[in-house]
Design a protein around this motif. Structure first.
Motif, mmCIF file in Angstrom:
data_model
loop_
_atom_site.group_PDB
_atom_site.id
_atom_site.type_symbol
_atom_site.label_atom_id
_atom_site.label_comp_id
_atom_site.label_asym_id
_atom_site.label_seq_id
_atom_site.Cartn_x
_atom_site.Cartn_y
_atom_site.Cartn_z
ATOM 1 N N HIS A 96 0.863 -1.180 0.000
ATOM 2 C CA HIS A 96 0.000 0.000 0.000
ATOM 3 C C HIS A 96 0.899 1.229 0.000
ATOM 4 O O HIS A 96 1.982 1.199 0.584
ATOM 5 N N ARG A 97 0.461 2.325 -0.636
ATOM 6 C CA ARG A 97 1.311 3.513 -0.732
ATOM 7 C C ARG A 97 1.155 4.482 0.433
ATOM 8 O O ARG A 97 1.964 5.400 0.576
ATOM 9 N N GLU A 98 0.144 4.312 1.265
ATOM 10 C CA GLU A 98 -0.047 5.231 2.391
ATOM 11 C C GLU A 98 -0.217 4.519 3.727
ATOM 12 O O GLU A 98 0.136 5.067 4.761
ATOM 13 N N LEU A 99 -0.781 3.323 3.700
ATOM 14 C CA LEU A 99 -0.995 2.551 4.928
ATOM 15 C C LEU A 99 -0.276 1.215 4.769
ATOM 16 O O LEU A 99 -0.882 0.182 4.517
ATOM 17 N N TYR A 119 2.839 6.083 5.920
ATOM 18 C CA TYR A 119 3.184 7.426 5.462
ATOM 19 C C TYR A 119 3.044 7.436 3.947
ATOM 20 O O TYR A 119 3.038 6.383 3.307
ATOM 21 N N HIS A 120 2.925 8.612 3.357
ATOM 22 C CA HIS A 120 2.746 8.687 1.906
ATOM 23 C C HIS A 120 4.073 8.449 1.189
ATOM 24 O O HIS A 120 5.100 9.022 1.543
ATOM 25 N N ARG A 150 11.998 5.470 9.433
ATOM 26 C CA ARG A 150 10.889 6.060 10.178
ATOM 27 C C ARG A 150 10.559 5.165 11.360
ATOM 28 O O ARG A 150 10.504 3.944 11.216
ATOM 29 N N LEU A 151 10.327 5.800 12.506
ATOM 30 C CA LEU A 151 10.020 5.070 13.730
ATOM 31 C C LEU A 151 8.607 5.412 14.190
ATOM 32 O O LEU A 151 8.200 6.575 14.153
ATOM 33 N N VAL A 160 4.157 9.315 12.454
ATOM 34 C CA VAL A 160 5.558 8.927 12.604
ATOM 35 C C VAL A 160 6.116 9.595 13.858
ATOM 36 O O VAL A 160 5.985 10.806 14.045
ATOM 37 N N MET A 161 6.710 8.795 14.739
ATOM 38 C CA MET A 161 7.289 9.331 15.967
ATOM 39 C C MET A 161 8.577 10.092 15.670
ATOM 40 O O MET A 161 8.839 11.153 16.231
#
Length: 201
Positions: A96-99, A119-120, A150-151, A160-161
């Motif tokens: 998936h590109r966002e989820l 993220y996108h 990304r965390l 994203v944290m």
């Protein structure tokens, strides 16, 4: 023992003993219609093997009774499966590109995941990009050549944290955790070792 699965849609358990070549079992009674992309051995009330496939399904196979006890149907191909702190929950990496990530309680077989996040990005990650879980933290590279990891905090993954730059201009395809350190690997074989707040060691 170890398990294998792949392009033939079959899962085998292999047994090993000192001085002898590994021997496979008969294929387990698990049905997939496409490539098996991830296997995860886990234990809740019994030992289980979780299989994820490009056919958008995840099977939960009980090793004691030798049967599938649950099947999750998704709308996207499943690349990887990870354990979480909850013994009944798994984290899935999907196309998936966002989820790109889903957490599911595999006992419930819900029509929707417990949590979806990501993220996108312009492209899906692909099955060669894999993240890692350490406690309540999940880290992943991505589909972009931004050199970042990304965390997310899995207790509140809606955003994203932290974004950790580690391999500028490169695509991070694998993340691993060891104690308080994080390792990132790029598709062109560069590695970065850092602590979790992004200081390169």
């Amino acid at each position: 023992m170890f398990a294998t699965g792949g392009y033939d849609h079959l899962v085998h358990i292999w047994s090993t003993s000192a001085g002898r070549s590994p021997t496979p079992s008969e294929p387990l009674a698990i049905k997939h219609t496409s490539t098996i992309q991830s296997l995860l051995a886990t234990r809740d009330t019994s030992r289980k093997l979780i299989t994820a496939s490009a056919d958008c399904s995840v099977n939960v196979f009980d090793l004691a009774s030798q049967r599938v006890v649950n099947t999750l149907k998704l709308s996207n191909s499943v690349y990887h499966v990870h354990t979480t702190l909850s013994q009944f929950c798994i984290l899935l990496e999907v196309a998936h590109r966002e989820l790109q990530f889903e957490m599911r309680d595999y006992r419930l077989v819900p029509t929707t995941p417990v949590v979806r996040f990501g993220y996108h990005t312009a492209k899906v990650h692909g099955r060669y990009v894999t993240g890692a879980v350490s406690g309540t933290i999940f880290g992943s590279g991505g589909g972009e050549k931004d050199g970042c990891v990304r965390l997310w905090d899995l207790r509140k993954p809606c955003e994203v944290m932290q974004t950790v730059p580690c391999l500028p201009g490169r695509k991070v395809i694998q993340v691993a955790f060891a104690n308080e350190q994080m390792v990132a690997c790029s598709e062109d074989h560069y590695m970065a070792f850092m602590n979790r707040i992004g200081d390169i060691i």
